[in-house]
Design a protein around this motif. Sequence first.
Motif, short mmCIF file in Angstrom:
data_model
loop_
_atom_site.label_atom_id
_atom_site.label_comp_id
_atom_site.label_asym_id
_atom_site.label_seq_id
_atom_site.Cartn_x
_atom_site.Cartn_y
_atom_site.Cartn_z
N CYS A 62 -9.20 -41.19 6.41
CA CYS A 62 -9.36 -42.56 6.89
C CYS A 62 -10.25 -43.39 5.97
O CYS A 62 -10.18 -44.63 5.99
CB CYS A 62 -9.90 -42.57 8.31
N ALA A 65 -7.71 -44.29 3.41
CA ALA A 65 -6.46 -44.68 4.06
C ALA A 65 -5.29 -43.94 3.41
O ALA A 65 -4.23 -44.51 3.15
CB ALA A 65 -6.26 -46.19 3.99
N ARG A 91 -7.80 -45.11 13.47
CA ARG A 91 -8.90 -45.78 12.76
C ARG A 91 -9.91 -46.35 13.76
O ARG A 91 -11.12 -46.27 13.53
CB ARG A 91 -8.34 -46.90 11.88
#
Length: 258
Positions: A62, A65, A91
């Motif tokens: 995350c 990404a 997220r």
Amino acid sequence: MGGFKTSLGFLVLLPIVLFSGTSSDAHSLSYNFTIDPQPRDGQPWCEVQGEVDQKVFLSYDCGRAKIKSMSPLGEEVKSMNAWETQTDTLRDTVDLLKEQMPDVTPENHTDKGSGPLTLQARMTCWREDNGHTSVTWQFGFNGQLCLLFDSDSGYWTMVHSKGRRMKEKWENDRAVTEFFKKVSMADCQRWYQDFLLSWEKMLKTTASPTTGPSTMQPMAPDSSYITWIVTEVLAGLVIIIVLACIHYKKRRRCSQEA
């Protein structure tokens, strides 16, 4: 009476801790979140892994990404329309955990040489025999399971002393409780349904639909605490049996007198 209620609560939650996701008939969908406040060079500060039947099909960095497929199912999921919405939800979950971490980390963390604690969370949803989809959350630090959240009942259960601050903070924070309930009862159930047909089809055509091993540290309940839980449950069962016998004898005596 408090201990009796505690025993009944653990009687319901103990099977969830020990056996959830282990049924050979029902499929399970899980997401493991790891938040590392001080990652080593080259390591992500945050990672999410998706599992089907406890096997990794997708990994999501995350921080960067970046999505990494671990199986054919992972490739299938990436191409689905639901994945974009799912990424946003994952997220948001990571952002919440990162924001809450300073307030829920144990104050007296003195494990020398271990460095800062790593926060872990695991959301699991599976379908019961009656068609109902159940969801649970598990939270912990450095592989130690500390706190459980039952999305159906909204009940928080501390299973290790390191989860005390977390429980006190979150069970009194309606926004946090509602967030976890929404993600589990709405999002996880919808993802489960979206992915169900895809992975069942793959299960029929291949021996193992997933090929990637988990790189995350698993959470485990403290053995001494499990022993205490079992003792409490047994004590509760004994109390129930004794009360039932007393009630039966009283009814029988009254019937004889009549």
